[in-house]
Design a protein around this motif. Structure first.
Motif, PDB file in Angstrom:
ATOM      1  N   ASP A 186     -50.982 -12.804  25.407  1.00  0.00           N
ATOM      2  CA  ASP A 186     -49.837 -13.119  24.543  1.00  0.00           C
ATOM      3  C   ASP A 186     -49.842 -12.265  23.278  1.00  0.00           C
ATOM      4  O   ASP A 186     -48.793 -11.756  22.861  1.00  0.00           O
ATOM      5  N   ILE A 187     -51.013 -12.100  22.668  1.00  0.00           N
ATOM      6  CA  ILE A 187     -51.103 -11.319  21.437  1.00  0.00           C
ATOM      7  C   ILE A 187     -50.799  -9.848  21.698  1.00  0.00           C
ATOM      8  O   ILE A 187     -50.077  -9.191  20.927  1.00  0.00           O
ATOM      9  N   VAL A 188     -51.335  -9.305  22.782  1.00  0.00           N
ATOM     10  CA  VAL A 188     -51.082  -7.904  23.125  1.00  0.00           C
ATOM     11  C   VAL A 188     -49.595  -7.683  23.403  1.00  0.00           C
ATOM     12  O   VAL A 188     -48.997  -6.704  22.936  1.00  0.00           O
ATOM     13  N   VAL A 192     -47.096  -5.116  21.559  1.00  0.00           N
ATOM     14  CA  VAL A 192     -46.414  -4.068  22.327  1.00  0.00           C
ATOM     15  C   VAL A 192     -44.906  -4.126  22.090  1.00  0.00           C
ATOM     16  O   VAL A 192     -44.248  -3.096  21.875  1.00  0.00           O
ATOM     17  N   ILE A 193     -44.341  -5.325  22.133  1.00  0.00           N
ATOM     18  CA  ILE A 193     -42.898  -5.478  21.916  1.00  0.00           C
ATOM     19  C   ILE A 193     -42.527  -5.071  20.496  1.00  0.00           C
ATOM     20  O   ILE A 193     -41.500  -4.412  20.271  1.00  0.00           O
ATOM     21  N   PRO A 265     -53.260   1.886  16.923  1.00  0.00           N
ATOM     22  CA  PRO A 265     -54.547   1.235  16.627  1.00  0.00           C
ATOM     23  C   PRO A 265     -54.573  -0.254  16.945  1.00  0.00           C
ATOM     24  O   PRO A 265     -55.544  -0.744  17.521  1.00  0.00           O
ATOM     25  N   LYS A 266     -53.529  -0.980  16.579  1.00  0.00           N
ATOM     26  CA  LYS A 266     -53.530  -2.431  16.782  1.00  0.00           C
ATOM     27  C   LYS A 266     -53.517  -2.779  18.265  1.00  0.00           C
ATOM     28  O   LYS A 266     -54.257  -3.660  18.722  1.00  0.00           O
ATOM     29  N   SER A 271     -56.188  -4.843  23.082  1.00  0.00           N
ATOM     30  CA  SER A 271     -56.325  -4.750  24.537  1.00  0.00           C
ATOM     31  C   SER A 271     -57.718  -4.300  24.957  1.00  0.00           C
ATOM     32  O   SER A 271     -58.200  -4.677  26.026  1.00  0.00           O
ATOM     33  N   GLY A 272     -58.357  -3.482  24.146  1.00  0.00           N
ATOM     34  CA  GLY A 272     -59.720  -3.066  24.453  1.00  0.00           C
ATOM     35  C   GLY A 272     -59.822  -1.820  25.299  1.00  0.00           C
ATOM     36  O   GLY A 272     -60.697  -0.991  25.090  1.00  0.00           O
TER      37      GLY A 272
END
Length: 307
Positions: A186-188, A192-193, A265-266, A271-272
């Motif tokens: 959800d955070i990724v 992205v959006i 960067p974020k 996501s790793g």
């Protein structure tokens, strides 16, 4: 008699010392015996190394009244921890043995006095907080501190066979963490959006600000390479740097390379790995990918007429 005040207050100095010791020894499981109003626990939850935080106190009503201090805040859900964190509050006494305390890496006992030392395989260090005013140095610290470091080679073996769980659990909470795949997803996706929307606004604003000539000057901070079928290309927004990927508009959709998004960067931090980012985007219905899976298709949503 002159009143002596401490700045910062003594309790804050004590808490800061405990915080620094926890970080110094990278303690994973930390317990506070006599946690009272949970003030120290609410400070320790910000130690990144801590994964389990335990508070024990004899005052049941006080625990129930102050347990909100160790509850997750809205920001904890918006920016989850990278590691797991479980906080547990127990009604019990430090003088009673409970098996759930056996594997603690660090135990804080502020305002308590314990008779342990070399006999039980500990090395003892003495320090303190709260230095008095000039002329009182010979009196030492206002708060004396004993630090017991367990020497594993000398410590007696702890028998766990007959250990019991005598404390009563009052409150327990698991903090949101990126270790939870659903939370990470959800955070990724949110990031992205947001990144895709920033790309869209940047393209639109640049194009109109430069009266149609800004597409060639548009610059973004992503790097990579990709091939797009020229026969299907409606409009290409070309970065200055030849090493950076192009973002294309085809049939009203922006084709944003995934490698561009991952280089932010974020997104990369959350996501790793690029593979994990692909996995997240492939199993959700919140975004649409191209058939080859290399591009994110994002609505251009430009209501102005193009020449």
């Amino acid at each position: 008699m002159e009143t002596i005040t401490f700045n910062p207050p003594l309790y804050k100095q004590r808490h800061q010392l405990v915080f620094e010791l926890v970080e110094k020894y990278k303690a994973r499981k930390v317990a506070d015996l006599g946690c009272a109003e949970c003030t120290l626990l609410s400070r320790l939850k910000f130690c990144n190394c801590v994964e389990v935080l335990v508070g024990v106190d004899t005052d049941l009503e006080l625990l129930k009244e102050k347990m909100y201090r160790v509850s997750p805040l809205p920001c904890d859900y918006l920016q989850p921890r990278t590691s797991m964190l479980t906080v547990s509050l127990y009604h019990g006494s430090a003088t009673v043995k409970d098996s759930r305390m056996l594997d603690c890496d660090f135990v804080s006992c502020i305002e308590l006095s314990l008779n342990i030392g070399n006999k039980f395989g500990y090395k003892v260090e003495f320090t303190g907080v709260g230095k008095g005013p000039l002329g009182t140095e010979q009196l030492g610290f206002c708060t004396q501190v004993s630090i017991f470091l367990r020497q594993l080679s000398e410590a007696p073996r702890i028998e766990t066979k007959h250990s019991k769980q005598l404390y009563k659990l009052v409150y327990e909470v698991v903090y949101p963490s990126l270790k939870d795949k659903k939370i990470q997803q959800d955070i990724v996706l949110n990031e992205v959006i947001y990144a895709a929307e920033c790309v869209r606004r940047q393209i639109i604003n640049t194009r109109y600000d430069d009266e149609g000539q800004g597409a060639e000057n548009w610059n973004q901070n992503e790097r990579g390479s990709a091939q797009i079928d020229d026969s299907k290309r409606e409009k290409t927004f070309k970065p200055k740097d030849s090493k950076r990927l192009e973002v294309c508009k085809i049939d009203g959709k922006l084709h944003i390379p995934l490698i561009n998004l991952f280089s932010m960067p974020k997104v990369q931090q959350l996501s790793g790995s690029f593979q994990r980012l692909e996995e997240i985007l492939q199993v959700t219905d919140r975004v649409v990918l191209s058939r080859c899976g290399a591009f994110l298709l994002y609505p251009a949503d430009d209501d102005r007429n193009e020449d």
